[in-house]
Write a protein that holds these residues in place. Structure first.
Motif, PDB file in Angstrom:
ATOM      1  N   PHE A  87      38.327  43.773  37.708  1.00 15.68           N
ATOM      2  CA  PHE A  87      38.474  44.576  38.765  1.00 15.68           C
ATOM      3  C   PHE A  87      38.580  43.779  39.944  1.00 15.68           C
ATOM      4  O   PHE A  87      38.239  42.297  39.954  1.00 15.68           O
ATOM      5  CB  PHE A  87      37.503  45.630  38.791  1.00 15.68           C
ATOM      6  N   GLY A  88      39.280  44.185  41.165  1.00 18.14           N
ATOM      7  CA  GLY A  88      39.959  42.965  42.221  1.00 18.14           C
ATOM      8  C   GLY A  88      39.006  44.360  43.452  1.00 18.14           C
ATOM      9  O   GLY A  88      38.890  45.651  42.708  1.00 18.14           O
ATOM     10  N   GLU A  89      38.339  43.906  44.682  1.00 19.19           N
ATOM     11  CA  GLU A  89      38.229  44.398  45.402  1.00 19.19           C
ATOM     12  C   GLU A  89      38.641  44.066  46.320  1.00 19.19           C
ATOM     13  O   GLU A  89      38.505  42.898  46.895  1.00 19.19           O
ATOM     14  CB  GLU A  89      36.834  44.843  45.118  1.00 19.19           C
ATOM     15  N   VAL A  90      38.971  45.155  47.441  1.00 16.72           N
ATOM     16  CA  VAL A  90      39.596  44.574  48.801  1.00 16.72           C
ATOM     17  C   VAL A  90      38.107  45.544  49.534  1.00 16.72           C
ATOM     18  O   VAL A  90      38.377  47.012  49.935  1.00 16.72           O
ATOM     19  CB  VAL A  90      40.562  45.064  49.456  1.00 16.72           C
ATOM     20  N   GLY A  91      37.868  45.356  51.186  1.00 19.79           N
ATOM     21  CA  GLY A  91      36.923  45.743  51.575  1.00 19.79           C
ATOM     22  C   GLY A  91      36.828  45.124  53.205  1.00 19.79           C
ATOM     23  O   GLY A  91      37.676  44.032  53.452  1.00 19.79           O
ATOM     24  N   LEU A  92      36.380  46.192  53.810  1.00 20.01           N
ATOM     25  CA  LEU A  92      35.971  46.015  55.188  1.00 20.01           C
ATOM     26  C   LEU A  92      35.226  47.064  55.979  1.00 20.01           C
ATOM     27  O   LEU A  92      34.972  48.161  55.788  1.00 20.01           O
ATOM     28  CB  LEU A  92      37.644  47.258  56.059  1.00 20.01           C
ATOM     29  N   ILE A 117      36.828  39.253  43.514  1.00 20.45           N
ATOM     30  CA  ILE A 117      37.435  39.664  41.713  1.00 20.45           C
ATOM     31  C   ILE A 117      36.406  40.585  41.160  1.00 20.45           C
ATOM     32  O   ILE A 117      34.625  39.772  41.190  1.00 20.45           O
ATOM     33  CB  ILE A 117      37.944  38.991  41.217  1.00 20.45           C
ATOM     34  N   GLY A 118      35.689  41.001  40.401  1.00 22.81           N
ATOM     35  CA  GLY A 118      34.627  41.562  39.388  1.00 22.81           C
ATOM     36  C   GLY A 118      34.485  41.822  37.826  1.00 22.81           C
ATOM     37  O   GLY A 118      35.739  41.728  37.645  1.00 22.81           O
ATOM     38  N   LEU A 119      33.782  41.296  37.492  1.00 26.00           N
ATOM     39  CA  LEU A 119      33.563  41.630  35.597  1.00 26.00           C
ATOM     40  C   LEU A 119      32.577  43.173  35.636  1.00 26.00           C
ATOM     41  O   LEU A 119      31.179  42.751  36.236  1.00 26.00           O
ATOM     42  CB  LEU A 119      33.352  40.403  35.147  1.00 26.00           C
ATOM     43  N   ARG A 120      33.158  44.161  34.966  1.00 27.52           N
ATOM     44  CA  ARG A 120      32.545  45.163  34.060  1.00 27.52           C
ATOM     45  C   ARG A 120      32.119  44.957  32.864  1.00 27.52           C
ATOM     46  O   ARG A 120      32.390  44.806  31.795  1.00 27.52           O
ATOM     47  CB  ARG A 120      32.633  46.390  34.672  1.00 27.52           C
ATOM     48  N   MET A 121      30.275  44.480  32.665  1.00 29.21           N
ATOM     49  CA  MET A 121      29.841  44.349  31.598  1.00 29.21           C
ATOM     50  C   MET A 121      30.171  45.557  30.534  1.00 29.21           C
ATOM     51  O   MET A 121      30.571  45.547  29.164  1.00 29.21           O
ATOM     52  CB  MET A 121      28.438  43.836  31.816  1.00 29.21           C
ATOM     53  N   LEU A 122      29.294  46.672  30.917  1.00 32.44           N
ATOM     54  CA  LEU A 122      29.146  48.151  29.275  1.00 32.44           C
ATOM     55  C   LEU A 122      30.610  48.916  30.251  1.00 32.44           C
ATOM     56  O   LEU A 122      29.683  50.342  30.888  1.00 32.44           O
ATOM     57  CB  LEU A 122      27.775  48.269  29.667  1.00 32.44           C
ATOM     58  N   PRO A 123      31.557  48.980  30.253  1.00 29.40           N
ATOM     59  CA  PRO A 123      32.316  49.407  31.019  1.00 29.40           C
ATOM     60  C   PRO A 123      32.081  51.352  30.650  1.00 29.40           C
ATOM     61  O   PRO A 123      32.355  52.574  31.629  1.00 29.40           O
ATOM     62  CB  PRO A 123      33.625  49.194  31.372  1.00 29.40           C
ATOM     63  N   ASP A 124      31.707  51.971  29.297  1.00 26.68           N
ATOM     64  CA  ASP A 124      31.933  52.814  28.839  1.00 26.68           C
ATOM     65  C   ASP A 124      30.197  53.083  28.101  1.00 26.68           C
ATOM     66  O   ASP A 124      30.546  54.434  28.092  1.00 26.68           O
ATOM     67  CB  ASP A 124      31.752  52.610  26.858  1.00 26.68           C
ATOM     68  N   PHE A 125      29.532  52.526  29.381  1.00 26.90           N
ATOM     69  CA  PHE A 125      27.881  52.900  29.016  1.00 26.90           C
ATOM     70  C   PHE A 125      27.918  54.324  31.057  1.00 26.90           C
ATOM     71  O   PHE A 125      28.740  53.867  31.266  1.00 26.90           O
ATOM     72  CB  PHE A 125      26.564  51.426  28.667  1.00 26.90           C
ATOM     73  N   ILE A 126      26.719  54.806  30.792  1.00 32.45           N
ATOM     74  CA  ILE A 126      26.717  55.533  31.737  1.00 32.45           C
ATOM     75  C   ILE A 126      26.107  54.775  33.050  1.00 32.45           C
ATOM     76  O   ILE A 126      26.790  54.686  34.424  1.00 32.45           O
ATOM     77  CB  ILE A 126      25.319  56.892  31.763  1.00 32.45           C
ATOM     78  N   VAL A 127      25.410  54.236  32.942  1.00 33.39           N
ATOM     79  CA  VAL A 127      24.959  52.729  33.692  1.00 33.39           C
ATOM     80  C   VAL A 127      25.913  51.313  33.169  1.00 33.39           C
ATOM     81  O   VAL A 127      25.169  50.779  32.185  1.00 33.39           O
ATOM     82  CB  VAL A 127      23.258  52.563  33.948  1.00 33.39           C
ATOM     83  N   GLU A 132      29.901  40.258  40.473  1.00 35.43           N
ATOM     84  CA  GLU A 132      31.519  40.101  41.361  1.00 35.43           C
ATOM     85  C   GLU A 132      30.682  38.757  42.498  1.00 35.43           C
ATOM     86  O   GLU A 132      29.498  37.899  42.974  1.00 35.43           O
ATOM     87  CB  GLU A 132      31.175  40.755  42.322  1.00 35.43           C
ATOM     88  N   LEU A 133      32.828  38.184  43.049  1.00 34.02           N
ATOM     89  CA  LEU A 133      32.683  37.128  43.973  1.00 34.02           C
ATOM     90  C   LEU A 133      33.828  37.022  44.854  1.00 34.02           C
ATOM     91  O   LEU A 133      35.034  38.212  44.505  1.00 34.02           O
ATOM     92  CB  LEU A 133      32.217  35.761  43.467  1.00 34.02           C
ATOM     93  N   GLY A 161      31.846  34.674  52.567  1.00 35.29           N
ATOM     94  CA  GLY A 161      31.750  34.168  50.768  1.00 35.29           C
ATOM     95  C   GLY A 161      30.597  34.902  50.040  1.00 35.29           C
ATOM     96  O   GLY A 161      29.865  35.469  51.077  1.00 35.29           O
ATOM     97  N   TYR A 162      30.533  35.114  49.145  1.00 31.44           N
ATOM     98  CA  TYR A 162      29.488  36.355  48.654  1.00 31.44           C
ATOM     99  C   TYR A 162      29.801  36.325  47.351  1.00 31.44           C
ATOM    100  O   TYR A 162      30.358  35.935  46.515  1.00 31.44           O
ATOM    101  CB  TYR A 162      29.674  37.492  49.100  1.00 31.44           C
ATOM    102  N   ILE A 163      28.611  36.209  46.705  1.00 28.32           N
ATOM    103  CA  ILE A 163      27.880  36.064  44.955  1.00 28.32           C
ATOM    104  C   ILE A 163      27.105  37.497  44.547  1.00 28.32           C
ATOM    105  O   ILE A 163      26.369  37.095  45.403  1.00 28.32           O
ATOM    106  CB  ILE A 163      28.028  34.876  44.771  1.00 28.32           C
ATOM    107  N   GLY A 164      27.602  38.200  43.861  1.00 29.43           N
ATOM    108  CA  GLY A 164      26.271  38.966  43.780  1.00 29.43           C
ATOM    109  C   GLY A 164      26.275  39.826  42.036  1.00 29.43           C
ATOM    110  O   GLY A 164      27.335  39.647  41.903  1.00 29.43           O
ATOM    111  N   PHE A 165      25.474  40.748  42.719  1.00 28.74           N
ATOM    112  CA  PHE A 165      25.757  41.479  41.167  1.00 28.74           C
ATOM    113  C   PHE A 165      25.178  42.863  40.938  1.00 28.74           C
ATOM    114  O   PHE A 165      24.797  43.286  42.435  1.00 28.74           O
ATOM    115  CB  PHE A 165      24.980  41.456  40.156  1.00 28.74           C
TER     116      PHE A 165
END
Length: 231
Positions: A87-92, A117-127, A132-133, A161-165
């Motif tokens: 997924f991609g993200e734009v923020g303010l 831009i980010g990566l979801r590991m388990l999109p079908d799980f509740i959590v 993302e970076l 800039g940022y990197i996180g989870f």
């Protein structure tokens, strides 16, 4: 011989019927809308949300506390799922100095505009955990305070800039709740001489020859809570 011919004709008819049935079922599957709760790859899915949070820099005394130049704020963001994982993200986001930062002789307001831009590991799980970076620009105004009065100010635009989870809870098919931790690369005002009581004296060590408050690149620990609605 006639019996063999009859069996061959019957076999061909059965095979033709099976092929026609398979083609009909395949076409029906294509025409049928996706089942509720499913979201196929290859289909862009937009979303939007709001968040609250803050960040702070590591104290220079080596105690490992990340509350130097503490900033609190709110923000809005939009997302675009490229598929179920990426997924991609734009923020303010808008930040202002926390009261303890004012007590240190500093006031600050900052606006962050970011793309990520980010990566979801388990999109079908509740959590679902994700990483993302990203980066963008920070517009900031810094004011040095002496006895509660502004004695010097500085404004500028800086890269950020940022990197996180984070973790996202799929409360419903559309409503998502979550939290994120980031390491934020941004600018930190250079403090002057410590007065020993939690306040700071601004002097030539914190001011450039041009009379501006000096800044330096540094990392801050950032935490956020958010709510997102996926369309």
């Amino acid at each position: 011989m006639k019996r063999l011919a009859t069996m061959c004709v019957f076999g061909v008819a059965v095979a033709a019927t099976g092929i026609a049935s398979a083609e009909t079922a395949g076409q029906a599957a294509k025409d049928q809308p996706a089942a509720e709760g499913s979201y196929p790859d290859g289909f862009l899915r937009p979303g939007f949300g709001a968040r609250v949070g803050g960040y702070g820099f590591r104290q220079a005394d080596g105690e490992g506390v990340w509350d130097n130049c503490r900033m609190n704020g709110v923000g809005v963001f939009g997302t675009l799922d490229l598929n179920r994982h990426v997924f991609g993200e734009v923020g303010l986001d808008f930040y202002s100095a926390a009261p303890e930062t004012n007590d240190q002789g500093l006031d600050r307001v900052s606006t962050h505009g970011t793309l990520g831009i980010g990566l979801r590991m388990l999109p079908d799980f509740i959590v679902s955990p994700y990483a993302e970076l990203g980066g963008g620009v920070e517009l900031t105004r810094i004011e040095a305070l002496q006895d509660g009065e502004t004695v010097m100010s500085h404004s500028g635009a800086y890269p950020v800039g940022y990197i996180g989870f984070g973790l996202e809870i799929n409360a419903t098919e559309n409503l998502k709740l979550g939290g994120a931790f980031r390491m934020l690369a941004t600018v930190l005002p250079v403090y002057g001489e410590s007065q020993g009581d939690g306040s700071w004296k601004w002097n030539d060590t914190a001011v450039s020859s041009g009379g501006k408050i000096e800044t330096q690149s540094d990392f801050a620990a950032q935490g956020q809570l958010f709510v997102r609605y996926a369309l």
